[in-house]
Scaffold this active site. Structure first.
Site, mmCIF file in Angstrom:
data_model
loop_
_atom_site.group_PDB
_atom_site.id
_atom_site.type_symbol
_atom_site.label_atom_id
_atom_site.label_comp_id
_atom_site.label_asym_id
_atom_site.label_seq_id
_atom_site.Cartn_x
_atom_site.Cartn_y
_atom_site.Cartn_z
ATOM 1 C CD GLU A 39 -1.651 2.392 1.394
ATOM 2 O OE1 GLU A 39 -1.243 3.095 0.442
ATOM 3 O OE2 GLU A 39 -1.720 2.802 2.548
ATOM 4 C CD GLU B 168 1.795 8.521 -0.313
ATOM 5 O OE1 GLU B 168 1.997 7.398 0.175
ATOM 6 O OE2 GLU B 168 0.999 9.340 0.176
#
Ligand SMILES: C[S@@+](CC[C@H](N)C(=O)[O-])C[C@H]1O[C@@H](n2cnc3c(N)ncnc32)[C@H](O)[C@@H]1O
Length: 383
Positions: free
Chosen positions: A189, A198
């Site tokens: 994740e 990210e």
């Protein structure tokens, strides 16, 4: 809500009435309207817990997290871990993948190797073990994490839960770990509000070396979305910095006082694993937004961004407004501002170009409006 004492306000209005005396206050002509508004207000349902949590973040601009470059703080992990909806979705996806990997005939003889890459303080390790228990599959877990502080908490968790025989903790960056065996399932994740922001693609490219050729990545893909918005409050907050730099970066923000001008459209997609030797994480997209006829003319201050991720098969997770996962609070939308608000005449399409650029040591976005009038390229060369 009990602090909103509306009758006090109405007395304030009355005190300005010429006929007013201390003993016999007269009713202001608008007073019944005010009372009725107060009545409606008092009958409103209380805000749900999630909205009460989010209320202080409305239209508050924040810098996106950079969990690859920075080590997240304990408090950040704690907030993640409260989002049970996210972990339930992961558990569902992992359970489905386990059942696909190991048939009912093989459950007593086959142990699946699952690696949680970017394990943080362990919630996805827990979700994986629960999925194994739920499906009756045997699991061997590697939990890979590069943040040494999170690794300490992870060690305590494994000990506390008695998972030592099932879970091996690896304190390392996934991109340079030399795995002793290959994984059947890679769980991560590493998603930002805009999916890839990210650097999930770059991290998973480094990790897929230790995924078997027929291995499964959870998530298996993710896509970013944008839509044009009128957001004068956000524009003014950015303008208050009095420099261009603040207009050339994206913000995470709980959008509140914004007008969404057209339905969101897909920007960039990534799928994992991707063993193609020609694979690149650079992207370029050109999008056209048609505004509904009744919008009339408007100002565009920037673009709201979202993501949707396919974890496995039909199990997804995301914040794209049309398909968003209910009651999940880990991600607010992202906002890409425009240096100058753009006037859009009625029925004029908006054309925007978006780039995801990759250099040797950094990844950045560039964006520019082409129609109805051109803007400069924002964040050119990731300056
Ligand atoms: C968004 S957090 C998720 C943490 C945890 N899985 C959860 O759901 O609460 C991403 C985690 O991945 C870790 N991470 C990011 N890039 C990594 C890398 N290249 N190698 C190992 N860990 C990484 C970060 O330190 C962080 O703990």
């Amino acid at each position: 809500r009990s602090n909103h004492n509306v009758s006090q306000v109405s007395e304030g209005v009355l005190s300005r009435d010429e006929n007013h005396t201390e003993d016999t206050p007269t009713q202001h002509a608008l007073s019944p309207y005010l009372d009725y508004m107060a009545y409606l207000y008092q009958r409103m349902d209380p805000l749900p817990e999630q909205e009460r949590f989010e209320i202080n973040y409305r239209d508050f601009l924040q810098s996106p997290l950079q969990p690859l470059m920075d080590n997240l703080e304990a408090q950040t992990y704690e907030t993640f871990e409260k989002d049970t909806v996210k972990y339930t979705q992961y558990q569902r996806a992992i359970a489905k993948a386990l059942v696909d990997k190991v048939s009912d005939d093989e459950v007593s003889t086959t142990r699946t190797v699952l690696m949680v890459v970017g394990a943080g303080r362990g919630p996805l390790v827990r979700a994986s073990l629960q999925a194994a228990e739920e499906t009756g599959r045997m699991l061997k877990v590697y939990a890979v994490e590069k943040n040494p502080n999170a690794v300490i908490t992870l060690h305590s968790l494994i000990k506390l839960e008695g998972w030592e025989s099932m879970v091996t903790i690896i304190s390392s960056d996934m991109r340079c770990w030399d795995a002793p065996e290959k994984a059947d399932i890679l769980v991560s994740e590493l998603l930002g509000s805009f999916g890839d922001n990210e650097l999930s693609p770059e991290c998973l490219d480094g990790a897929q070396r230790f995924l078997k050729p027929d291995g499964i990545s959870i998530p298996s893909s993710y896509t970013s979305f944008i839509q044009p918005v009128t957001a004068s409050k956000l524009h003014n907050d950015i303008k208050a910095h009095k420099d261009i730099a603040h207009f050339e970066t994206a913000y995470v923000v709980k959008l509140h006082r914004v007008a969404r001008l057209a339905p969101p459209q897909e920007v960039f997609s990534f799928a994992h694993p991707n063993f193609s030797p020609k694979a690149t994480n650079q992207r370029y997209t050109k999008l056209q937004f048609e505004l509904p006829q009744d919008t009339g003319s408007c100002l565009v201050h920037g673009f709201a961004g979202y993501f949707d991720a396919v974890l496995y098969k039909d199990v997804h997770l995301g914040i794209e407004p049309n398909t968003c996962t209910p009651n999940m609070f880990s991600w607010f939308p992202i906002f890409f501002p425009l240096r100058k608000p753009i006037y859009v005449p009625s029925e004029s399409p908006i054309e925007v170009h978006f780039w995801r650029c990759c250099g040797a040591t950094k990844v950045w976005y560039e964006w520019a409006l082409v129609a109805p009038s051109p803007s400069p390229i924002h964040n050119s060369n990731g300056r």
